[in-house]
Scaffold this motif. Structure first.
Motif, PDB file in Angstrom:
ATOM      1  N   UNK A  44      -9.509   8.103   9.771  1.00 12.39           N
ATOM      2  CA  UNK A  44      -9.630   8.978   8.448  1.00 12.39           C
ATOM      3  C   UNK A  44      -8.804   8.234   7.325  1.00 12.39           C
ATOM      4  N   UNK A  45      -7.494   8.175   7.831  1.00 14.36           N
ATOM      5  CA  UNK A  45      -6.540   7.491   6.792  1.00 14.36           C
ATOM      6  C   UNK A  45      -7.201   6.165   6.155  1.00 14.36           C
ATOM      7  N   UNK A  46      -7.696   5.441   7.284  1.00 15.98           N
ATOM      8  CA  UNK A  46      -7.974   4.017   7.045  1.00 15.98           C
ATOM      9  C   UNK A  46      -9.330   3.911   6.234  1.00 15.98           C
ATOM     10  N   UNK A  47     -10.196   4.953   6.470  1.00 13.77           N
ATOM     11  CA  UNK A  47     -11.474   4.913   5.954  1.00 13.77           C
ATOM     12  C   UNK A  47     -11.366   5.577   4.293  1.00 13.77           C
ATOM     13  N   UNK A  48     -10.321   6.440   4.361  1.00 16.55           N
ATOM     14  CA  UNK A  48      -9.901   6.999   2.762  1.00 16.55           C
ATOM     15  C   UNK A  48      -9.433   5.711   2.042  1.00 16.55           C
ATOM     16  N   UNK A  49      -8.390   4.927   2.470  1.00 17.85           N
ATOM     17  CA  UNK A  49      -8.161   3.779   1.736  1.00 17.85           C
ATOM     18  C   UNK A  49      -9.075   2.831   1.344  1.00 17.85           C
TER      19      UNK A  49
ATOM     20  N   UNK B 108      -1.757  -0.282  -8.086  1.00 19.03           N
ATOM     21  CA  UNK B 108      -2.940  -0.134  -9.020  1.00 19.03           C
ATOM     22  C   UNK B 108      -3.569   0.913  -8.032  1.00 19.03           C
ATOM     23  N   UNK B 109      -4.065   2.000  -8.593  1.00 26.10           N
ATOM     24  CA  UNK B 109      -4.791   3.272  -8.054  1.00 26.10           C
ATOM     25  C   UNK B 109      -5.857   2.681  -7.533  1.00 26.10           C
ATOM     26  N   UNK B 110      -6.497   2.837  -6.376  1.00 23.00           N
ATOM     27  CA  UNK B 110      -7.721   2.353  -5.855  1.00 23.00           C
ATOM     28  C   UNK B 110      -8.654   3.378  -5.487  1.00 23.00           C
ATOM     29  N   UNK B 111      -8.205   4.760  -5.528  1.00 26.23           N
ATOM     30  CA  UNK B 111      -9.191   5.769  -4.744  1.00 26.23           C
ATOM     31  C   UNK B 111     -10.574   5.972  -5.430  1.00 26.23           C
ATOM     32  N   UNK B 112     -10.793   5.296  -6.703  1.00 31.87           N
ATOM     33  CA  UNK B 112     -11.840   5.529  -7.273  1.00 31.87           C
ATOM     34  C   UNK B 112     -12.826   4.409  -7.178  1.00 31.87           C
ATOM     35  N   UNK B 113     -12.565   3.336  -6.524  1.00 34.03           N
ATOM     36  CA  UNK B 113     -13.200   1.889  -6.446  1.00 34.03           C
ATOM     37  C   UNK B 113     -14.233   2.084  -5.219  1.00 34.03           C
ATOM     38  N   UNK B 114     -15.335   1.255  -5.268  1.00 33.88           N
ATOM     39  CA  UNK B 114     -16.204   1.066  -4.196  1.00 33.88           C
ATOM     40  C   UNK B 114     -15.799   0.075  -3.324  1.00 33.88           C
ATOM     41  N   UNK B 115     -16.047   0.341  -2.008  1.00 38.08           N
ATOM     42  CA  UNK B 115     -15.544  -0.535  -1.089  1.00 38.08           C
ATOM     43  C   UNK B 115     -15.698  -2.084  -1.420  1.00 38.08           C
ATOM     44  N   UNK B 116     -16.877  -2.434  -1.918  1.00 40.36           N
ATOM     45  CA  UNK B 116     -17.063  -3.691  -2.396  1.00 40.36           C
ATOM     46  C   UNK B 116     -15.654  -4.436  -3.293  1.00 40.36           C
ATOM     47  N   UNK B 117     -15.273  -3.443  -4.164  1.00 40.33           N
ATOM     48  CA  UNK B 117     -14.441  -3.544  -5.240  1.00 40.33           C
ATOM     49  C   UNK B 117     -12.893  -3.776  -4.456  1.00 40.33           C
TER      50      UNK B 117
ATOM     51  N   UNK C 282       0.806  -1.265  -0.053  1.00 41.90           N
ATOM     52  CA  UNK C 282       0.090  -0.065   0.126  1.00 41.90           C
ATOM     53  C   UNK C 282       0.917   1.337   0.110  1.00 41.90           C
ATOM     54  N   UNK C 283       0.688   2.164  -0.718  1.00 42.48           N
ATOM     55  CA  UNK C 283       1.181   3.388  -0.958  1.00 42.48           C
ATOM     56  C   UNK C 283       0.390   4.614  -1.053  1.00 42.48           C
ATOM     57  N   UNK C 284       0.408   5.292  -0.025  1.00 43.97           N
ATOM     58  CA  UNK C 284      -0.445   6.604   0.067  1.00 43.97           C
ATOM     59  C   UNK C 284       0.444   7.728  -0.205  1.00 43.97           C
ATOM     60  N   UNK C 285       0.248   8.704  -1.086  1.00 48.79           N
ATOM     61  CA  UNK C 285       0.973   9.770  -1.438  1.00 48.79           C
ATOM     62  C   UNK C 285       0.179  11.083  -1.466  1.00 48.79           C
TER      63      UNK C 285
END
Lengths: 403, 249
Positions: free
Chosen positions: B59-64, B80-89, B19-22
């Protein structure tokens, strides 16, 4: 335990919970009175300064059993109609005031289909009688054919009707159509109205649903007219006299179909993956989301199941009562809410139980409410709801989340 | 080991792992909570986030997990970028998440709770169920009991078990010790150690900062929605500034 201890306990109970003891005492008097009535024992009038009080009296066992049967019939249909409301309440978190009009929409669409199908039989009869008139073949005569049966749209009151005996296929297909059309209606309304405001608070959704209720009700009135009409006929309808209780085929159909549907729903909720997901969502929607349950799909299934049962309930209600008007469901809505609230809002088992209690209360109370007082039967059902809530504020099944 | 814990938050790119958050900006609606947060979790690593109340740890966790309003920056999982995915994805990608409160379906049985954890699969993975039961034997004993009737510690195990049903690459735990009786807290941390030892990366937010930092491989200190310090857990514990500011001396 000796008698003194028992009396002391009784006095203690009466002191500590006065309300409950008054209710218990009143219930006991009614029960004794009922037993006396059934036994044909009467005391009275006991003179009071204002009026005489009769205790006991005379009521035939058959008549009493008839009240119970009627109560079960109306209770089962209220229970069935309440399930959909309870489901949408627990899973979508709002009280759907349009629910009664879903009942109406189901009843009208189902009975329209029933009439068209029953009418095909009539059409064949007309054709046959026309052939008869020209050629002299066949047995059917023009005066036997009943054109009025053809379509529900133009039926005048009391002039025609379908029934389980004369046109069973029409009734069965009508029942399926009632469920199907209500499902379609609910999915369209969800897409247009409720889905865009999915995350809105319960009050906004409730107000929106009142708007939907009016729209659906008057759409039905526009299409089918505002007249109340009788759509079933009791012509040749089998009925049995079971110890004084007249049970007809329509009532039996209603109870059997409703019981099958309720049992099916129970199996669905307890045994299938979808049912468990529905219960999970009713429990905690945001947790369901982070667990990976596809919430939108579950919501759609909820509408499908709830609306299907609601439409079927509307159709069955009309089957047992005969009458159908554009306000049918709206007038039933208050009883449905009473059943759902009494049962414990959000619990489908509570809704079924609440429906039965409401139905039974509104009929069995006729034992005491005779003559002009009979119009107090409905208020009695609501009074019973208030009583239940006074002692169990969260309802009969309150706090037990079952979806 | 350096005298002071590092203020550099992100790892060098060639070390970036699972996991990489930038430079993440996120919040709720119009309210921005996080600004420019960096965070890394390498394969098999055990990372904790500590910091004062309201620092934005959860909030960091919820954002991930896609539960906040994304406002900028990058969240990559397995590159892979995941910020546009829904939780189930995101669950499908291999991240499990155990929220802090009300994290079991109280009206469902223990087993049904676990089944819900594998909802996205067509079939219930029996081997995973076996694994969860082996890890938390009490859950098998109470299989048909409703989750609401379990004790706080057992509910926490159930919530973790549910998140483990899909054998996630990364398990995110939001305050797993919250509300537990003191004697159960150690046991809970031991269980998390074992989950990590078995190969699952762990990202944990903890109020119980000292214990969390002792247990983890690496820790982040968050304050006011921004990175404050990042270093090995022990290094943070030894750091005078960190202790003064965040660990109560």
């Amino acid at each position: 335990m000796d008698a003194n201890a028992t009396i002391e306990r009784g006095v203690g109970f009466a002191r500590s919970s006065t309300g409950a003891s008054i209710v218990t005492a009143f219930g006991a008097v009614l029960f004794l009175d009922l037993v006396a009535k059934l036994a044909g024992v009467s005391l009275g009038p006991l003179e009071t300064p204002w009026f005489g009080i009769w205790f006991g009296g005379d009521i035939a066992v058959g008549q009493f059993a008839g009240f119970i049967w009627d109560g079960i019939v109306i209770g089962v249909v209220i229970g069935l109609a309440s399930i959909g409301l309870s489901l949408t309440y627990s899973i979508l978190n709002f009280a759907n005031f349009a629910h009664g009009d879903y009942v109406t929409a189901g009843a009208f669409s189902g009975w329209a289909v029933t009439y068209v199908i029953a009418g095909i039989g009539g059409l064949l009869a007309i054709t046959e009688s026309a052939v008869n008139a020209v050629t002299g073949l066949g047995t059917y005569r023009l005066e036997d054919a009943d054109l009025v049966r053809l379509v529900l749209l133009q039926t005048a009151p009391l002039e025609a009707g379908a029934n389980m005996w004369l046109s069973p296929a029409a009734i069965v297909i009508g029942l399926v159509a009632a469920a199907g059309m209500t499902i379609v209606l609910s999915l369209i309304l969800d897409r247009l109205v409720y889905r865009p405001m999915r995350d809105a608070d319960g009050i906004s959704l409730l107000i929106a649903s009142i708007g939907v209720a009016f729209a659906v009700r008057y759409l039905v009135a526009l299409v089918f007219g505002a007249n109340r009409r009788i759509v079933t006929s009791s012509e040749k309808l089998p009925s049995a006299n079971l110890g004084g209780v007249i049970v007809d085929a329509h009532e039996v159909t209603l109870v059997v179909v409703a019981a099958i549907l309720m049992f099916g729903l129970h199996v669905l909720l307890q045994r299938t993956k979808l049912g468990k997901a529905m219960r999970a969502m009713a429990d905690n929607r945001s947790l369901a989301q982070v667990t990976g349950i596809p919430t939108e799909r579950v919501i759609k299934s909820t509408w499908i199941i709830g609306a299907g049962l609601t439409g079927a309930a509307g159709f069955l209600l009309v089957l047992s009562q005969g009458g159908l008007g554009f306000q049918t469901g709206w007038l039933l809505l208050l009883l449905i809410f009473a059943a759902v609230i009494m049962g414990g809002i959000g619990s489908i088992y509570g809704a079924i139980a609440g429906g039965l209690v409401i139905g039974l209360a509104s009929r069995v109370s006729l034992v005491w409410l005779q003559g002009d007082l009979a119009s107090f039967a409905r208020p009695t059902a609501f009074a019973l709801m208030i009583l239940v809530l006074l002692f169990r504020p969260s309802g009969i099944f309150g706090g037990v989340k079952t979806a | 080991m350096s005298e002071h814990a590092s203020r550099e938050a992100s790892l060098p790119d060639d070390e970036a792992g699972l996991l990489a958050v930038r430079d993440l900006d996120a919040g709720y609606g119009d309210l921005q909570v996080l600004s420019g947060v960096d965070l890394d979790v390498r394969d098999g690593e055990y990372v904790t986030i500590v910091g004062p109340n309201g620092a934005g740890k959860s909030t960091v966790m919820k954002s991930v997990f896609g539960l906040t309003t994304y406002m900028g920056g990058e969240i990559r999982f397995r590159d892979e970028p995941i910020h546009e995915l829904a939780p189930e994805q995101i669950i499908h990608e291999g991240i499990g998440y155990v929220p802090q409160n009300e994290n079991v379906f109280a009206g469902l049985s223990v087993r049904e709770n676990l089944e819900m954890g594998a909802y996205i699969l067509d079939e219930l993975p029996q081997d995973r169920l076996r694994d969860v039961y082996d890890r938390f034997p009490i859950l098998e004993e109470r299989e048909s009991q409703t989750a609401g009737s379990l004790s706080g510690g057992q509910q926490q195990m159930l919530a973790m078990g549910r998140a483990l049903m899909l054998d996630p690459g990364l398990l995110m735990l939001d305050e797993p010790s919250a509300g537990l009786a003191p004697d159960l807290v150690d046991e809970m941390f031991d269980r998390i150690d074992r989950i990590n030892d078995d190969g699952t990366s762990v990202l944990m937010v903890e109020q119980n900062a000292k214990e969390a930092l002792r247990r983890c491989d690496r820790g982040y200190v968050l304050a006011n929605g921004q990175n404050s310090y990042m270093d090995d857990g022990d290094a943070l514990l030894d750091d005078e500034e960190v202790r003064q500011e965040f660990l109560g001396g």
